[in-house]
Structures are given as structure tokens and as C-alpha cells.
Design an enzyme around this catalytic site. Structure first.
Site, PDB file in Angstrom:
ATOM      1  N   SER A 106     -41.857 -28.534  89.260  1.00  0.00           N
ATOM      2  CA  SER A 106     -42.765 -29.000  88.214  1.00  0.00           C
ATOM      3  C   SER A 106     -43.380 -27.826  87.456  1.00  0.00           C
ATOM      4  O   SER A 106     -42.668 -26.971  86.921  1.00  0.00           O
ATOM      5  CB  SER A 106     -43.831 -29.901  88.845  1.00  0.00           C
ATOM      6  OG  SER A 106     -44.641 -30.528  87.878  1.00  0.00           O
ATOM      7  N   MET A 107     -44.697 -27.747  87.408  1.00  0.00           N
ATOM      8  CA  MET A 107     -45.385 -26.648  86.729  1.00  0.00           C
ATOM      9  C   MET A 107     -45.020 -25.300  87.337  1.00  0.00           C
ATOM     10  O   MET A 107     -45.060 -24.266  86.664  1.00  0.00           O
ATOM     11  CB  MET A 107     -46.893 -26.876  86.796  1.00  0.00           C
ATOM     12  CG  MET A 107     -47.758 -25.758  86.237  1.00  0.00           C
ATOM     13  SD  MET A 107     -49.508 -26.174  86.423  1.00  0.00           S
ATOM     14  CE  MET A 107     -50.265 -24.578  86.129  1.00  0.00           C
ATOM     15  N   ASP A 132     -38.431 -38.882  84.942  1.00  0.00           N
ATOM     16  CA  ASP A 132     -38.563 -38.995  86.396  1.00  0.00           C
ATOM     17  C   ASP A 132     -39.885 -39.635  86.805  1.00  0.00           C
ATOM     18  O   ASP A 132     -40.307 -39.523  87.949  1.00  0.00           O
ATOM     19  CB  ASP A 132     -38.416 -37.623  87.056  1.00  0.00           C
ATOM     20  CG  ASP A 132     -39.522 -36.636  86.676  1.00  0.00           C
ATOM     21  OD1 ASP A 132     -40.487 -37.036  85.987  1.00  0.00           O
ATOM     22  OD2 ASP A 132     -39.437 -35.457  87.077  1.00  0.00           O
ATOM     23  N   HIS A 186     -40.664 -37.825  90.426  1.00  0.00           N
ATOM     24  CA  HIS A 186     -41.011 -36.429  90.156  1.00  0.00           C
ATOM     25  C   HIS A 186     -41.461 -35.673  91.400  1.00  0.00           C
ATOM     26  O   HIS A 186     -41.046 -34.527  91.623  1.00  0.00           O
ATOM     27  CB  HIS A 186     -42.122 -36.400  89.104  1.00  0.00           C
ATOM     28  CG  HIS A 186     -42.527 -35.023  88.695  1.00  0.00           C
ATOM     29  ND1 HIS A 186     -41.727 -34.212  87.920  1.00  0.00           N
ATOM     30  CD2 HIS A 186     -43.659 -34.303  88.946  1.00  0.00           C
ATOM     31  CE1 HIS A 186     -42.342 -33.059  87.719  1.00  0.00           C
ATOM     32  NE2 HIS A 186     -43.512 -33.089  88.330  1.00  0.00           N
TER      33      HIS A 186
END
Length: 621
Positions: free
Chosen positions: A280-281, A526, A577
Site C-alpha cells: 500500500s502506502m 481491490d 487490499h
């Protein structure tokens, strides 16, 4: 005695035994007299077991506390009486039947969660796969716990307790909301610790394996890595304080310096290049690090550092072009779901804090604003077109913020992604847009010269459309992400006419129609990150030479969302996700790459990302 059986044996009052005093009477085998000391021991054991399913039991209790908050000064409810609240006292007042049902629910969830613990690693080990490359993991936003190290009077009660990612967070939010906000929000001018406050990212595997008890994040990956020979000597979690802007990671915590040193030591000890995992980030953070580590005056590693030390980058659910849901979070404190957390946590955050308070908190965490969408209209479309528009679609996805009421000056026309940025600045404080504009850039570099010039500008380093990949021809990038789960793509907004609200606009939750769910327009992704963000750079953007002049090899492996209906986290084939971190095929691919068999990984694309990518208005020179 029947009460004791109901409390400890799970029995029912309707099955009360005969009171025949004869020792030969036919009585149930589970009925026996116990001493007081034994009874107390049983009670303590039972209370310990009850803690394991607190997330179910506390839902109703927390609802009462939230109700108490909204009645405010009502003398009928005294919140001060909750100051001594602890888990044991809560469990004691809940009905035995409720506790028994909760135990069964938790057992079913535990069985579902443990569907494949260690099995992927055991299978890989049976195929001769074992630890080869050192592994460094960079987690995503919110998944790293934050603990207090402040020693001022207001902080002492929280010393070394997690104010993000624990029961302490929940308790502080209920009983000391002002204190919790003071600790969790950064200084609005410096973007770092407020005076007298010291919150730091928890370290080690414990920082990211579970968010709260029972809600795993990286734990399944850790289980499987351990099974093929990984441990703290050859695997490392590089946790960070995700609230800050990226340059402040280094300024306050020397995060990138420490990450660089750890990679260099790992390579020196093992004589193997590292494999970097990001989620992710964390993928944006790692991309930023690649620029920092090379740059003169920053990491000073030079153009050959990545080539020397990094074998592979496993990019999991990377929001390389941002997350669209970041915009409503900072604009009005709203989104379809505040984070990929359990229902208890989401309920607390949505109901206990007002929209204005949530927006204030999100803005005072400038790291979250790093995920505002990148690429503008070239990627996300305009009023009449978007690359991911569907056949027969009435309103283009390019209309990012939509308004049904055109009478207000705040809501007089639909806005594209590009137009939404100045709109956000007009509807937020000056300190906020200064912090965002000085830390991040959201445009597109259309020439090689501009890209190379941007290599020297830290504000550009998060944006893969304005900078390039490292000059590391042997580096391998694997993009793994989920598809097939409805994801936020656009929003219907309206003027906020609530006299008690301090926000100017709010999501038009009264509007539901087709793909519009309570004001939220759903698209492909997602569940958190849009397909264009997770897939464009991997399938097309990094095939453009100015963004990848060294010809770094990129493989894309999409994972369709095929949830197990009986698993609360989606089971071994989820594409969600966060829950994808427990997906069997993802864990198998990670082990193969870490075990030196990345060449066996083949591309697997199931979505329309190649079609969408060709429509994005970014071209070779």
C-alpha cells in the site's frame, strides 16, 4: 449449582439435575461440588478466555458509551464512572448466554483465520525453497502501531502504550478523547510532535503483525517466511510513523538513514542482495527512498546504490498513483469506509468523532495526504472521458466530485481530479495546503529532461510520473494486487447545511443509484485502491523509457477477489487490499522470490488494465 453449570460448563437451566441426595442417584457427569478456592481459579481461567473474544462483546457496550457521549451534560450518565473500566469488569456483567454465543462465533472466526497457517511455507519447503535473500518489509498506512514515549504529566498514563493499534487506543478514545487527539495529531505548523508529546512507531515484527488482537496484517507472511528459514537475523520490518510527510521521516527519526544502513548490513552479512516487500502506502515510501538514497546531500549512495544492494522489489497493492478515497478523507472527514479495519474500530471512528473532527485529524497527518491522486486529468479523465469508463456509462468517471445541486457557489459544477486539488485548498486551512504543496507534487513530466531535473527535487520523489526508476538494470519489480472488488472512484457531494457542522461540504449520502452507493461511485480495484493506481505504472507507465531508462524488468500478477463466504477475512483467495496479505498464492510468490526463484514467476493479468492503460494520455516523447 445450575448457575455454575451455565457459567462454566455452558449448560442450560432447563437441564437442572435431580436433587436426590443418594450417592447412587443418576446425575450428570459434569455436576460436582467444588471448593471456594477451586471456584475462584475456574473463574479466573474463564475470564482469561473471555478476553479472546472481547471484540464481539464490547460492541454493544461501546454503543452505550457513544450514546453517553452524545447526551453530553445529561446527569443520568456519568462518564467519570468509566475511568476504572477494565476488561474483567465488563465481562462479569455480560449475560452468560451472550458470552457462550460469542465464544462460538470467535471459534468459527479463528478456524477461518487459521485456514492455512504455515501451510504455504511447508509446501514451499517441500519443494526445496529456503531462505536466500535477506527480506525487508515496509508496511502500509495505519498498519504500524504508534506508542507514546512522552513523559509530561498528560502522557505518563500512556507511557509505552500504543495510542494507535491497541485496546489502549479504544479506551483513550472513549475516556480521554481530547487527550487522544492531542497525542495522535501532529503540530499543524511543523508537521512533527506537538510540544510535550512524543509518539513513535512501534518496532520489530510486533509493530505490524496484528493491528489489534485477532486482526492480522503481516502475520501470515511472517509465519510462512519463518517456515523456510527466516528469523530476525535475515528478515526485518522497517516500520515508520505514517502520519508525517516523507522528508520528516528522516528529519525526526532518521528513518531512511536507518533503512539504508540495515540494507547494507544485511547484504554484507549474507553476501546476497535484499528483497524488499512493500504494501500500500509502503510502496510510495520505498519509491521515495530509492530517490533519497541516491541523491547527493541526502543518502549520498549515488546512481549505483540500488543496483548493488537490491535484488527485487515486491510491490503489494501499491497505490503508486494515490488512493482516490484520500480526497474525501481530508475534504470532509468521510469515505466509504475509514480504513480496512474490523467493524468495531470503524464504528468507533465514524460515530464517536464528527466529520469535522475526522477531517481535522486526517489533515494533521500529512502522510495520509501523500496518497491524494497523482497524474491529474491525463490519468483520471475529464468531464467527458476517463480511461476506465464502461460501455454505456452515463456520467464519466472523470467527474470526480459531483454535485446535484448547482445553486450553491460551493457546488456549482462537477470537478475532475485535477480541479479537486484547488477546491480542497479553498475548503481547508492555509497551514494544510502549505504543508501538502511543499511536500508532494501531483503532475506529469512529459519529457526526459524534466524527469531528470525532478530527480533533485524531494517534493517530486513520491510521483512516478515525474521521476524515474533507479538506474539498476538487474533490479526486478513484481507488482501483486487484487482486482474484482468494488472500489471508490468518484463522489457525489452537497453543501453541508447542518448548523452544528463546521465542514463546508459533505458526501450526498441520500443518493443511491446503480453503481452509486450512498453518494459513492464504485469502480474497479481491490476495495481501497483503484485499478488505475495499482496497475498503470506496472503495465504501461514503467514501459515508457523516460520513467525507466535502465530497462528494469517488471512483472504484473493480478489476483481476482474470490472470497470464501464463511471467512470474515475472505479466505485464501481474497483480493482485498489488506486481506490479500494472507492470500495463499501471494505468500507462495513471496517465498519463491525470497528463495531465489523469482524467475519462475509469470505474468497473470485478468482485468482490463492493458486497455485502460493505452487510453491514459501519457506518451513517449
Amino acid at each position: 449449582m445450575s448457575f455454575l453449570r451455565r457459567r462454566f460448563g455452558g449448560g442450560d437451566s432447563s437441564s437442572e439435575p435431580s436433587r436426590d441426595p443418594s450417592p447412587d442417584a443418576d446425575k450428570p457427569a459434569d455436576l460436582r461440588i467444588v471448593k471456594v478456592q477451586r471456584l475462584q481459579s475456574l473463574k479466573q481461567k474463564q475470564q482469561s478466555k473471555k478476553r479472546n473474544f472481547w471484540i464481539f462483546a464490547l460492541g454493544g457496550v461501546f454503543g452505550l458509551v457513544v450514546a453517553a457521549f452524545f447526551v453530553g451534560s445529561n446527569d443520568m450518565i456519568d462518564l467519570s464512572s468509566l475511568e476504572g473500566m477494565n476488561l474483567n469488569s465488563i465481562m462479569d456483567v455480560l449475560p452468560a448466554g451472550f458470552l457462550r454465543d460469542a465464544q462460538q462465533l470467535q471459534k468459527h472466526e479463528r478456524d477461518a483465520v487459521n485456514y492455512d497457517s504455515f501451510s504455504v511455507g511447508l509446501h514451499a519447503r517441500s519443494q526445496g525453497i529456503h531462505a536466500q535473500h535477506p527480506v525487508i518489509m515496509i508496511p502500509g498506512v495505519i498498519s504500524t502501531g504508534l506508542e507514546s514515549w512522552g513523559t509530561e504529566e498528560a502522557s505518563r498514563q500512556y507511557f509505552r502504550k500504543r495510542l494507535w493499534g491497541s485496546w489502549t487506543m479504544m479506551r483513550a478514545l472513549v475516556l480521554d478523547k481530547a487527550g487522544w487527539k492531542k497525542h495522535i495529531m501532529l503540530d499543524k505548523e511543523t508537521g512533527m510532535d506537538p510540544p510535550g508529546i512524543k509518539l513513535r512507531a512501534a518496532q520489530g515484527f510486533d509493530a505490524t503483525d496484528f493491528f489489534i488482537t485477532g486482526y492480522w496484517i503481516w502475520n501470515k507472511i511472517l509465519e510462512n517466511l519463518a517456515t523456510i528459514g527466516y528469523d530476525p537475523t535475515n528478515a526485518f520490518t522497517a516500520a515508520y510513523d505514517w502520519r508525517m510527510s516523507y522528508m520528516n521521516y528522516e528529519k525526526r527519526d532518521q528513518y531512511f538513514t536507518r533503512l539504508k544502513a540495515h540494507i547494507e548490513v544485511a547484504v554484507g552479512v549474507s553476501d546476497k542482495k535484499v528483497v524488499l516487500l512493500s504494501h500500500s502506502m509502503g510502496s510510495q515510501v520505498l519509491y521515495y527512498f530509492f530517490h533519497w538514497v541516491e541523491a547527493e546531500g541526502y543518502g549520498n549512495g549515488g546512481n549505483k546504490w540500488v543496483e548493488k544492494y537490491v535484488d527485487s522489489w515486491i510491490n503489494i497493492s501499491g497505490c503508486m498513483l494515490g488512493a482516490l478515497k484520500g480526497m474525501p478523507a481530508v475534504l470532509s472527514g468521510e469515505m466509504k469506509d475509514t480504513a480496512q479495519l474490523n467493524a468495531f474500530s470503524v464504528y468507533g471512528l465514524e460515530k464517536f468523532l464528527s466529520r469535522h473532527e475526522r477531517a481535522e485529524i486526517f489533515r494533521a497527518m500529512p502522510g495520509i495526504s501523500s496518497m491524494l491522486p497523482l497524474g491529474g486529468n491525463a490519468v483520471w479523465g475529464d468531464e467527458n472521458w476517463a480511461p476506465d469508463d464502461l460501455p454505456g456509462q452515463n456520467v464519466s468517471f472523470g467527474n470526480f466530485l459531483r454535485f446535484r445541486d448547482n445553486n450553491s457557489t460551493l457546488t456549482n459544477k462537477n470537478l475532475t481530479v485535477e480541479q479537486s486539488m484547488p477546491y480542497l485548498y479553498r475548503n481547508s486551512e492555509e497551514w494544510y495546503h502549505h504543508m501538502v504543496q511543499s511536500s508532494y507534487s501531483h503532475g506529469v513530466a512529459h519529457t526526459k529532461k524534466v524527469v531528470e531535473d525532478n530527480q533533485l527535487l524531494p517534493a517530486k520523489w513520491i510521483n512516478p510520473l515525474e521521476t524515474r526508476l533507479p538506474l539498476a538494470p538487474s533490479l526486478k519489480i513484481y507488482c501483486f494486487y487484487g482486482i474484482g472488488k468494488e472500489t471508490e472512484r468518484a463522489y457525489y457531494y452537497k453543501e453541508d447545511l447542518d448548523p452544528l457542522s463546521k465542514t463546508n461540504v459533505t458526501i450526498d449520502t441520500a443518493f443511491t443509484n446503480g453503481k452509486v452507493d450512498h453518494g459513492v461511485v464504485m469502480g474497479e480495484g481491490d476495495g481501497t485502491v483503484s485499478l488505475l493506481s495499482s496497475g498503470y505504472m506496472c503495465t504501461k507507465g514503467w514501459k515508457i523509457k523516460r520513467y525507466n531508462p535502465a530497462g528494469v524488468k517488471i512483472k504484473t500478477y493480478e489476483m481476482p477477489h474470490e472470497p470464501d463466504r464463511f471467512s470474515p477475512r475472505g479466505g485464501p483467495n481474497t483480493g482485498d487490499h489488506v486481506d490479500i496479505l494472507g492470500r495463499s498464492s501471494l505468500n507462495d510468490l513471496i517465498l519463491r522470490i525470497a528463495g531465489g526463484r523469482g524467475h519462475d514467476v509469470e505474468e497473470s493479468i485478468h482485468s482490463n488494465i492493458l486497455e485502460y492503460a493505452e487510453k491514459v494520455k501519457i506518451y513517449e516523447e
